[in-house]
Scaffold this active site. Structure first.
Site, short mmCIF file in Angstrom:
data_model
loop_
_atom_site.label_atom_id
_atom_site.label_comp_id
_atom_site.label_asym_id
_atom_site.label_seq_id
_atom_site.Cartn_x
_atom_site.Cartn_y
_atom_site.Cartn_z
CE1 TYR A 151 -3.64 2.55 0.26
CE2 TYR A 151 -2.42 3.40 2.14
CZ TYR A 151 -3.42 3.54 1.20
OH TYR A 151 -4.20 4.67 1.19
CE LYS A 205 -3.24 5.67 -2.00
NZ LYS A 205 -4.28 6.12 -2.96
#
Length: 243
Positions: free
Chosen positions: A166, A170
């Site tokens: 995750y 980003k």
């Protein structure tokens, strides 16, 4: 063809995405509710319309080429252009995500949605955005994408648990957005990254300390930037987020 400002928000059936749609709709805009779950999308559209928003459903799975193409065609047929695209759809997938233990399939799935999904949707919508007098693209990022904060040793510089899928998704999204900003430099298309803060959503098991409405505020700010405004920035409500 619509003369109203038209926005598309991906992952808009719940959480931050729903609140972004609600906030943009409150401006009198037409808002496409992008979501892959038919029931949740229809329920979100109904709730938004009940709140006075000119909302319409856009079936959209950001990981599927055919779905994204169909979404672009739907907007083409309905409005003839797109003024604002908010790439909000994202997943975290299974936790924990220690690098030595993660299933490569988890890494692949997160990147497919959080990075490739943004590229896929942005490129499909680009012809529609180019027809707008003031097109804006908002990519919803996260403070966990900040390498400065991830590498800090002081408590105030660290952010979130170890999440090898995750958090880097980003970081990569930020890097990709900068490349778009470079390519689109000199055009009227502004593209920026918004950090919503630690919002209580199902992505983090509702452990966040901010409400979805608070998290949506930065997206609304970036979606309504004036002509000649900043592009290629990574910001939250407090200002610039360190890279």
């Amino acid at each position: 063809m619509s003369e109203r400002t038209i926005a598309l928000v991906t992952g808009a059936n719940k959480g931050i995405g729903y609140e972004i749609a609600l906030g943009l709709g409150a401006l009198g805009w037409g808002v496409g509710v992008g979501a892959r779950d038919d029931r949740r999308r229809k329920e979100a559209v109904e709730q938004l319309r009940a709140a006075g928003v000119d909302a319409f459903g856009v079936p959209l799975d950001v990981t599927d080429d055919a779905s994204v193409s169909a979404a672009a065609q739907l907007i083409e047929d309905r409005t003839g252009r797109l003024d604002v695209l908010v790439n909000n759809a994202a997943i975290a997938d299974e936790m924990p995500q220690e690098p030595t233990q993660v299933d490569p399939a988890t890494f692949r799935a997160v990147m497919e949605t959080n990075v490739l999904g943004v590229i896929r949707v942005t490129n499909a919508m680009m012809p529609l955005l180019r027809r707008s007098p003031s097109p804006r693209i908002v990519n919803m990022s996260s403070s966990v994408g900040s390498l400065t904060r991830q590498s800090g040793t002081a408590a105030e510089l660290t952010t979130g648990p170890v999440a090898v899928a995750y958090a880097p998704s980003k970081t990569l999204l930020n890097a990709v957005t900068l490349q778009y900003a470079r390519e689109l430099s000199g055009t009227n298309i502004l593209i920026n990254m918004g950090c919503p803060g630690y919002v209580a959503t199902d992505l983090n098991g509702f452990r966040g300390v901010r409400t979805p409405a608070q998290g949506a505020a930065i997206a609304i700010t970036l979606a309504t930037l004036p002509d000649g405004g900043p592009t290629g920035t990574f910001v939250d409500d407090a200002g610039v987020v360190p890279w």
